[in-house]
Scaffold this motif. Sequence first.
Motif, PDB file in Angstrom:
ATOM      1  N   GLN A   7      -4.800  -0.437  -7.603  1.00  0.00           N
ATOM      2  CA  GLN A   7      -5.927   0.065  -6.754  1.00  0.00           C
ATOM      3  C   GLN A   7      -5.652   1.587  -6.667  1.00  0.00           C
ATOM      4  O   GLN A   7      -4.573   2.074  -6.644  1.00  0.00           O
ATOM      5  CB  GLN A   7      -6.063  -0.479  -5.353  1.00  0.00           C
ATOM      6  CG  GLN A   7      -6.336  -1.848  -5.352  1.00  0.00           C
ATOM      7  CD  GLN A   7      -6.148  -2.360  -3.787  1.00  0.00           C
ATOM      8  OE1 GLN A   7      -5.081  -2.262  -3.280  1.00  0.00           O
ATOM      9  NE2 GLN A   7      -7.177  -3.099  -3.658  1.00  0.00           N
ATOM     10  N   PRO A   8      -6.619   2.624  -6.711  1.00  0.00           N
ATOM     11  CA  PRO A   8      -8.195   2.076  -6.720  1.00  0.00           C
ATOM     12  C   PRO A   8      -8.500   1.386  -8.188  1.00  0.00           C
ATOM     13  O   PRO A   8      -7.739   1.392  -9.161  1.00  0.00           O
ATOM     14  CB  PRO A   8      -8.925   3.332  -6.626  1.00  0.00           C
ATOM     15  CG  PRO A   8      -8.208   4.268  -7.095  1.00  0.00           C
ATOM     16  CD  PRO A   8      -6.476   3.758  -6.824  1.00  0.00           C
ATOM     17  N   TRP A  35      -3.125   5.306  -4.980  1.00  0.00           N
ATOM     18  CA  TRP A  35      -4.173   6.153  -4.961  1.00  0.00           C
ATOM     19  C   TRP A  35      -3.302   7.503  -4.535  1.00  0.00           C
ATOM     20  O   TRP A  35      -2.405   7.611  -3.321  1.00  0.00           O
ATOM     21  CB  TRP A  35      -5.095   6.035  -3.601  1.00  0.00           C
ATOM     22  CG  TRP A  35      -6.289   6.977  -3.995  1.00  0.00           C
ATOM     23  CD1 TRP A  35      -7.337   7.123  -4.755  1.00  0.00           C
ATOM     24  CD2 TRP A  35      -6.321   8.098  -3.305  1.00  0.00           C
ATOM     25  NE1 TRP A  35      -7.958   8.021  -4.572  1.00  0.00           N
ATOM     26  CE2 TRP A  35      -7.602   8.908  -3.667  1.00  0.00           C
ATOM     27  CE3 TRP A  35      -5.437   8.690  -2.256  1.00  0.00           C
ATOM     28  CZ2 TRP A  35      -7.934  10.200  -3.148  1.00  0.00           C
ATOM     29  CZ3 TRP A  35      -5.886   9.960  -1.637  1.00  0.00           C
ATOM     30  CH2 TRP A  35      -7.128  10.757  -2.094  1.00  0.00           C
ATOM     31  N   ASN A  46      -1.558  -0.427  -4.026  1.00  0.00           N
ATOM     32  CA  ASN A  46      -2.420   0.991  -4.015  1.00  0.00           C
ATOM     33  C   ASN A  46      -1.628   1.999  -4.096  1.00  0.00           C
ATOM     34  O   ASN A  46      -0.746   2.594  -3.387  1.00  0.00           O
ATOM     35  CB  ASN A  46      -3.069   0.862  -2.580  1.00  0.00           C
ATOM     36  CG  ASN A  46      -4.060   1.871  -2.460  1.00  0.00           C
ATOM     37  OD1 ASN A  46      -4.004   2.873  -2.948  1.00  0.00           O
ATOM     38  ND2 ASN A  46      -5.093   1.540  -1.424  1.00  0.00           N
ATOM     39  N   TRP A  94      -0.430   4.461  -0.750  1.00  0.00           N
ATOM     40  CA  TRP A  94      -1.381   5.533  -0.675  1.00  0.00           C
ATOM     41  C   TRP A  94      -0.739   6.735  -0.265  1.00  0.00           C
ATOM     42  O   TRP A  94      -0.156   6.846   0.703  1.00  0.00           O
ATOM     43  CB  TRP A  94      -2.546   5.165   0.351  1.00  0.00           C
ATOM     44  CG  TRP A  94      -3.751   6.045   0.400  1.00  0.00           C
ATOM     45  CD1 TRP A  94      -4.920   5.884  -0.167  1.00  0.00           C
ATOM     46  CD2 TRP A  94      -3.857   7.236   1.203  1.00  0.00           C
ATOM     47  NE1 TRP A  94      -5.651   7.160   0.021  1.00  0.00           N
ATOM     48  CE2 TRP A  94      -4.892   7.725   1.020  1.00  0.00           C
ATOM     49  CE3 TRP A  94      -3.193   7.831   2.225  1.00  0.00           C
ATOM     50  CZ2 TRP A  94      -5.499   8.893   1.889  1.00  0.00           C
ATOM     51  CZ3 TRP A  94      -3.341   8.886   2.881  1.00  0.00           C
ATOM     52  CH2 TRP A  94      -4.699   9.512   2.513  1.00  0.00           C
ATOM     53  N   ASN A 139       0.814  -1.182  -0.004  1.00  0.00           N
ATOM     54  CA  ASN A 139       0.065   0.059  -0.109  1.00  0.00           C
ATOM     55  C   ASN A 139       0.947   1.246   0.005  1.00  0.00           C
ATOM     56  O   ASN A 139       1.638   1.321   0.912  1.00  0.00           O
ATOM     57  CB  ASN A 139      -0.940  -0.019   1.377  1.00  0.00           C
ATOM     58  CG  ASN A 139      -1.927   1.095   1.058  1.00  0.00           C
ATOM     59  OD1 ASN A 139      -1.599   2.099   0.687  1.00  0.00           O
ATOM     60  ND2 ASN A 139      -3.096   0.869   2.093  1.00  0.00           N
ATOM     61  N   SER A 195      -0.776  -6.870  -5.933  1.00  0.00           N
ATOM     62  CA  SER A 195      -1.573  -5.644  -5.588  1.00  0.00           C
ATOM     63  C   SER A 195      -0.672  -4.557  -5.428  1.00  0.00           C
ATOM     64  O   SER A 195       0.157  -4.605  -4.386  1.00  0.00           O
ATOM     65  CB  SER A 195      -2.821  -6.104  -4.709  1.00  0.00           C
ATOM     66  OG  SER A 195      -3.383  -4.856  -4.497  1.00  0.00           O
TER      67      SER A 195
END
Length: 227
Positions: free
Chosen positions: A213-214, A191, A189, A165, A163, A187
């Motif tokens: 992601q998103p 964003w 993230n 983010w 992640n 995966s």
Amino acid sequence: MESRRREAEIERLPIDLLSHILVFITCFKDLAQASKVCKKWREGVKRSLGHREKLSFAGWKMDDDSTTCMLLHAYSLKELDISKSRWGCRITDKGLYQISEAKCLSNLSSISLWGMTEISDNGVRQLVSGATSLQHLNIGGTFITDESLFAIANSCPHLKSINLWCCRHVTEHGLLVLVNKCRKLESINVWGMRVPMECFICLVNISPALHLQPEPLAERATLLPVF
């Protein structure tokens, strides 16, 4: 007399049974209070930490030293969450350096450093250098740069999700190195990152199964033509 009898009965509990009971206490404030009851209970709390596979300090007022003190006894730990909330953890590079000495580090499959704005690339580099079993990393909301991604790419070959983010100091170069080296990555993230769309297209081309992601971002990256 009755209270004294109950105290005497609980004092007769074997230390292993006491530590097993203390494993079910999830509130760290209660654990801290239990460790102050007596020497035997303090030892019971330490042993109970050794049986735990998950620890979350999210929402608790923890600092570098108090977090490290607990982790040094958590030999079986696999998932560690030291995310920052409004009144929660305040971990710095000092804490990450101390945590990197814990015996459980090489067994950790999941680490969350969400929102830890006081950590830098130096601390992350030290932490992940020993986290060779890491599969899931949440480092969103921090000020890391490509240097952290280079360290993660070199030390965490089993990484499946990350992640990032609002990690606005990470560039396309860092992402490309990460995806090229962490071939099990499923995966990311992304964003709020300041990375051009062309970079996401390149990431998907390198690893077609990669999920960005998103969701709308992932769809745009896969639908745009590649020349």
